[in-house]
Write a protein that holds these residues in place. Sequence first.
Motif, PDB file in Angstrom:
ATOM      1  N   LEU A 198       0.821  -1.211   0.000  1.00 11.85           N
ATOM      2  CA  LEU A 198       0.000   0.000   0.000  1.00 11.85           C
ATOM      3  C   LEU A 198       0.859   1.266   0.000  1.00 11.85           C
ATOM      4  O   LEU A 198       0.547   2.233  -0.685  1.00 11.85           O
ATOM      5  CB  LEU A 198      -0.950   0.003   1.193  1.00 11.85           C
ATOM      6  N   VAL A 199       1.941   1.251   0.775  1.00 17.08           N
ATOM      7  CA  VAL A 199       2.839   2.408   0.821  1.00 17.08           C
ATOM      8  C   VAL A 199       3.450   2.645  -0.557  1.00 17.08           C
ATOM      9  O   VAL A 199       3.519   3.784  -1.028  1.00 17.08           O
ATOM     10  CB  VAL A 199       3.930   2.210   1.898  1.00 17.08           C
ATOM     11  N   VAL A 200       3.874   1.588  -1.220  1.00 16.05           N
ATOM     12  CA  VAL A 200       4.457   1.724  -2.561  1.00 16.05           C
ATOM     13  C   VAL A 200       3.421   2.287  -3.532  1.00 16.05           C
ATOM     14  O   VAL A 200       3.721   3.184  -4.329  1.00 16.05           O
ATOM     15  CB  VAL A 200       5.020   0.362  -3.055  1.00 16.05           C
ATOM     16  N   ALA A 204       1.312   9.354  -5.693  1.00 16.55           N
ATOM     17  CA  ALA A 204       1.711  10.719  -5.359  1.00 16.55           C
ATOM     18  C   ALA A 204       2.646  11.291  -6.422  1.00 16.55           C
ATOM     19  O   ALA A 204       2.656  12.497  -6.684  1.00 16.55           O
ATOM     20  CB  ALA A 204       2.389  10.760  -3.991  1.00 16.55           C
ATOM     21  N   LEU A 205       3.439  10.458  -7.058  1.00 11.55           N
ATOM     22  CA  LEU A 205       4.342  10.901  -8.110  1.00 11.55           C
ATOM     23  C   LEU A 205       3.630  11.020  -9.460  1.00 11.55           C
ATOM     24  O   LEU A 205       4.243  11.402 -10.448  1.00 11.55           O
ATOM     25  CB  LEU A 205       5.538   9.951  -8.228  1.00 11.55           C
TER      26      LEU A 205
END
Length: 137
Positions: free
Chosen positions: A123-125, A131-132
């Motif tokens: 999930l963080v990835v 976001a990018l």
Amino acid sequence: GPCCLMVHFALFSLGLAPLYLPTLLQPSQEALLHRSIQTWGISTLRQQIHARHVAKVAFYADESAVEVLDSNGLQRRVAIFPGVAPILLQDLRSEKLPFFVVPERPQAPSVVLAFARGFVSMLVVILVINALGMLDQ
């Protein structure tokens, strides 16, 4: 398998066999060395300690075995039982030989915990990629 045979043949045909042969022979030499190492019992270990043929001893925390490094640099495992540990300690202290206790390995995390960690990491990835601006919307 056939792939390994092709690799062997290619190395031999290119004249690279001398470079490859040591790696081919190594496992059998190691197996031969391990078979040639004499197995020690508790009485043999005590005799070797007093004969100063032992360099170091590591006790397993559960007192089921010790790992012995002898004066020739060979390592061997000797099965023991908890009642003999104090006797071996006394022998080692009398001969002033180093010894230590191997810490117990931590328990492996549960499958659920491992899955949860992996899921959170994924999930963080995904959030970073989003976001990018690299995710299609």
